[in-house]
Design a protein around this motif. Structure first.
Motif, PDB file in Angstrom:
ATOM      1  N   UNK A 263       0.865  -1.183   0.000  1.00 26.87           N
ATOM      2  CA  UNK A 263       0.000   0.000   0.000  1.00 26.87           C
ATOM      3  C   UNK A 263       0.905   1.237   0.000  1.00 26.87           C
ATOM      4  N   UNK A 264       1.305   1.685  -1.176  1.00 25.69           N
ATOM      5  CA  UNK A 264       2.345   2.709  -1.273  1.00 25.69           C
ATOM      6  C   UNK A 264       1.778   4.126  -1.384  1.00 25.69           C
ATOM      7  N   UNK A 265       0.580   4.269  -1.923  1.00 24.91           N
ATOM      8  CA  UNK A 265       0.024   5.607  -2.119  1.00 24.91           C
ATOM      9  C   UNK A 265      -0.304   6.257  -0.776  1.00 24.91           C
ATOM     10  N   UNK A 266       0.188   7.477  -0.576  1.00 26.81           N
ATOM     11  CA  UNK A 266      -0.066   8.172   0.679  1.00 26.81           C
ATOM     12  C   UNK A 266      -1.552   8.407   0.895  1.00 26.81           C
ATOM     13  N   UNK A 267      -2.270   8.685  -0.177  1.00 25.00           N
ATOM     14  CA  UNK A 267      -3.701   8.931  -0.039  1.00 25.00           C
ATOM     15  C   UNK A 267      -4.426   7.695   0.478  1.00 25.00           C
ATOM     16  N   UNK A 268      -3.965   6.510   0.084  1.00 27.28           N
ATOM     17  CA  UNK A 268      -4.567   5.269   0.563  1.00 27.28           C
ATOM     18  C   UNK A 268      -4.204   5.024   2.025  1.00 27.28           C
ATOM     19  N   UNK A 269      -2.960   5.271   2.367  1.00 29.46           N
ATOM     20  CA  UNK A 269      -2.531   5.076   3.749  1.00 29.46           C
ATOM     21  C   UNK A 269      -3.318   5.979   4.701  1.00 29.46           C
ATOM     22  N   UNK A 270      -3.583   7.198   4.266  1.00 32.89           N
ATOM     23  CA  UNK A 270      -4.315   8.127   5.123  1.00 32.89           C
ATOM     24  C   UNK A 270      -5.719   7.627   5.427  1.00 32.89           C
ATOM     25  N   UNK A 272      -6.636   4.872   6.376  1.00 39.68           N
ATOM     26  CA  UNK A 272      -6.666   3.975   7.525  1.00 39.68           C
ATOM     27  C   UNK A 272      -6.820   4.732   8.844  1.00 39.68           C
ATOM     28  N   UNK A 273      -6.874   6.071   8.770  1.00 39.21           N
ATOM     29  CA  UNK A 273      -6.970   6.874   9.987  1.00 39.21           C
ATOM     30  C   UNK A 273      -8.250   7.707   9.976  1.00 39.21           C
ATOM     31  N   UNK A 274      -8.649   8.122  11.161  1.00 37.11           N
ATOM     32  CA  UNK A 274      -9.936   8.805  11.330  1.00 37.11           C
ATOM     33  C   UNK A 274      -9.985  10.118  10.565  1.00 37.11           C
ATOM     34  N   UNK A 275      -8.950  10.938  10.720  1.00 38.99           N
ATOM     35  CA  UNK A 275      -8.946  12.238  10.041  1.00 38.99           C
ATOM     36  C   UNK A 275      -7.520  12.768  10.004  1.00 38.99           C
ATOM     37  N   UNK A 276      -6.725  12.244   9.059  1.00 38.63           N
ATOM     38  CA  UNK A 276      -5.323  12.672   8.944  1.00 38.63           C
ATOM     39  C   UNK A 276      -5.280  14.177   8.643  1.00 38.63           C
ATOM     40  N   UNK A 277      -4.358  14.951   9.254  1.00 36.90           N
ATOM     41  CA  UNK A 277      -3.278  14.547  10.159  1.00 36.90           C
ATOM     42  C   UNK A 277      -3.591  14.772  11.637  1.00 36.90           C
ATOM     43  N   UNK A 278      -4.790  15.276  11.925  1.00 32.78           N
ATOM     44  CA  UNK A 278      -5.071  15.680  13.305  1.00 32.78           C
ATOM     45  C   UNK A 278      -5.599  14.555  14.182  1.00 32.78           C
ATOM     46  N   UNK A 279      -6.299  13.606  13.577  1.00 30.97           N
ATOM     47  CA  UNK A 279      -6.869  12.494  14.346  1.00 30.97           C
ATOM     48  C   UNK A 279      -6.331  11.190  13.779  1.00 30.97           C
ATOM     49  N   UNK A 280      -5.328  10.624  14.435  1.00 28.33           N
ATOM     50  CA  UNK A 280      -4.667   9.413  13.935  1.00 28.33           C
ATOM     51  C   UNK A 280      -5.149   8.161  14.644  1.00 28.33           C
ATOM     52  N   UNK A 281      -6.367   8.214  15.161  1.00 29.98           N
ATOM     53  CA  UNK A 281      -6.989   6.970  15.605  1.00 29.98           C
ATOM     54  C   UNK A 281      -7.415   6.170  14.382  1.00 29.98           C
TER      55      UNK A 281
END
Length: 579
Positions: A263-270, A272-281
């Motif tokens: 999973x190399x695309x940054x947009x895809x990795x983001x 996986x989180x609630x609300x990148x970059x402020x909420x990384x749950x």
């Protein structure tokens, strides 16, 4: 990420260094969320090559067996029962030498990339017996010639078994090659048991809960050995799934997938989180992966075990192979890569090639039932009493719920460790400085903190270190993950706080003679499955425990990775009791 160079966060070192620990972890956590650790592509390819060599080595070992011929004729012999038996012993040997789980830079091992055999054939290294006060002839923490002889004997007897011929035709298993002689299996198990009673680290490094348990099934006769091995696989899968019924596991998924080289695309990795970059749950995608994976691991093994062939078995096998491929291609921290390859092979041999064998095929059900009761009982006990049972035999694999420690070490204590213990690897900070340079070493060190913080227990650890160190004097200490101390001191680490708890603290104190206040350790137990709290202890290496209490899981899962303000409920001790 680069091919040769790591993709590390870019920060203004002057300004970044002025921040609190929490403030410095924040950009690292954000970088992890969309890049991961930033491992160079070449390093991932190195691990791919290592897996390839593992497969090639096993292939050649199988061909050394009388009656198994043809390098390219694998279709004629891959499902032979003795091939599965040798795959078990070969992987056990691979692991106990140190080439499997915990190998190399992705487990923070740089120079050298493994400990294991380099420690366990060397006198005066630290050993950690599991029950030194209860089992005769196991007390002490110093490796002796007896320990070295036992370990060497295990390596030799396992190697001999790998090139041994089979016992001859077994019509019930449709084989003319036969099985490995039972006496060889018994000797290997006896040696591993003796070693494990004198040093639990070696037993855990051998992945005894998997390979030793499977080797026990080789003591059974005829079809019983295949059916019993199937039972072991089902317990492994369902035990691991049970341990993931918690609030921690989605955090593991988001952390692992953001570090995935697939999973190399940054947009895809983001995502996986609630609300990148402020909420990384963990976000919805992480929860889907977590709950879906748990359902697969819990239910599909039962389909495999009871379907006995046909399209249903084939479909279930495809799902389980895919399940392990997802883990394998994510290249998780700790790198249990060969274990996943072995599990895939086991799916094909046990549940596809021998799909017809089930409970009705047993000649003597009692030993198989007893084996099931024992290993399932250990899994249950491990979930109820995690401080007592390691997450490995408890099969809490990648559940996000492990015993962890964080060591607060003064420079004077680091020097004492370098002088006082017999070790191959240098202290973790020295390894990082050698690999990255003195100025840049702070970045990967804080990326390590970010990895720990991305998991729920990290919030508690970084809160509790404030209580472990004297107020206003935190700058005198370097925080070091207990995993890295364990790597240096005992030669192997794999996410298990049982190997760097009070027993290791006492062994190092015996050798290093720390002064009061030089080494402070936070010990955080895993969450028992029936409680919503985790117990902690604060220990001074010289003077002992000075505080204990609990933190609530609910307080950890609602906070961000850089949080160090988890509410602490003190049961005993005084956090101001500093020397």
């Amino acid at each position: 990420m680069g091919f040769l160079e790591p993709d590390l966060p870019v920060v203004d070192m002057t300004e970044w260094s002025k921040g609190t620990r929490s403030a410095r972890i924040r950009p690292m956590a954000r970088h992890w969320a969309e890049v991961g650790f930033g491992t160079p592509v070449a390093l991932h390819l190195f691990y791919v090559g290592k897996v390839g060599l593992y497969i090639l080595g096993g292939w050649l070992i199988m061909l050394s067996t009388k009656g198994i011929d043809g390098f390219t004729d694998v279709g004629d012999w891959w499902s032979e029962p003795i091939v599965f038996q040798k795959a078990v012993l070969y992987t056990l040997l691979f692991e106990v030498v140190g080439l499997g789980c915990g190998f190399g830079p992705l487990n923070n091992r740089f120079f050298p990339p493994l400990g294991s055999i380099l420690y366990w054939l060397r006198p005066r290294t630290i050993r950690l017996p599991p029950w030194p006060g209860r089992v005769p002839l196991t007390s002490g923490t110093t490796r002796t010639p007896v320990d070295i002889a036992l370990y060497a004997a295990l390596l030799m007897t396992t190697s001999v078994a790998l090139v041994s011929a089979g016992t001859g035709p077994v019509p019930a298993l449709d084989t003319t090659v036969g099985l490995i002689p039972v006496w060889q299996i018994a000797v290997i198990l006896g040696l591993l048991a003796a070693i494990g009673l004198r040093d639990k680290v070696i037993f855990l490094a051998a992945r005894g809960e998997v390979y030793a348990t499977l080797a026990v099934t080789f003591l059974f006769a005829s079809t019983d050995t295949i059916v019993a091995a199937k039972v072991v696989f089902v317990v492994i899968w369902m035990g691991a799934a049970t341990s993931k019924l918690n609030k921690h596991f989605p955090f593991v998924v988001s952390t692992m997938m953001s570090n995935s080289p697939v999973f190399r695309r940054k947009s895809l990795k983001r995502m996986f989180f609630e609300n990148f970059p402020d909420d990384l749950r963990p976000g919805r995608l992480s929860r889907i992966f977590a709950h879906g994976g748990t359902a697969v691991e819990m239910g599909i093994p039962l389909v495999l075990f009871f379907s006995h062939g046909g399209p249903l078995t084939a479909a279930a096998a495809v799902v389980m192979v895919g399940f392990h491929l997802v883990i394998l291609t994510a290249v998780p921290m700790g790198v249990p890569l060969e274990w996943n390859v072995f599990m895939i092979f086991g799916v094909l041999v046990l549940f596809v090639a021998h799909a017809d064998l089930g409970l009705g095929s047993l000649n003597n059900p009692a030993p198989v039932a007893l084996l099931f009761i024992v290993i399932a009982g250990i899994v249950i006990a491990g979930n109820l009493f995690p401080r007592t049972i390691s997450f490995l035999p408890g099969m809490r694999y990648y559940a996000g719920n492990w015993d962890t420690t964080m060591w607060c070490i003064k420079p004077s204590a680091a020097e004492k460790i370098s002088r006082g213990i017999v070790a191959i690897a240098s202290m973790p900070q020295a390894q990082l400085e050698r690999f990255y340079g003195k100025d840049r070493a702070q970045i990967p060190m804080f990326m390590g903190y970010a990895f720990r913080a991305m998991n729920t227990h990290g919030r508690a650890l970084f809160t509790l270190v404030h209580r472990a160190m004297p107020a206003g004097r935190e700058g005198e200490y370097t925080l070091t993950d207990g995993e890295r101390i364990c790597s240096t001191a005992v030669g192997w680490n794999f996410g298990d706080g049982h190997m760097h708890n009070e027993q290791l603290i006492a062994a190092m104190q015996q050798r290093c003679h720390f002064d009061p206040g030089e080494v402070r350790v936070v010990l955080l137990d895993a969450q028992p499955i029936h409680k919503q709290t985790q117990e902690y202890r604060l220990v001074d290496a010289a003077t002992g425990e000075f505080e204990r209490g609990v933190v609530h899981v609910a307080d950890m899962v609602t906070r961000q990775p850089w949080a160090d303000d988890v509410p602490v409920h003190v049961h005993r001790g005084n956090q101001n009791d500093f020397a």
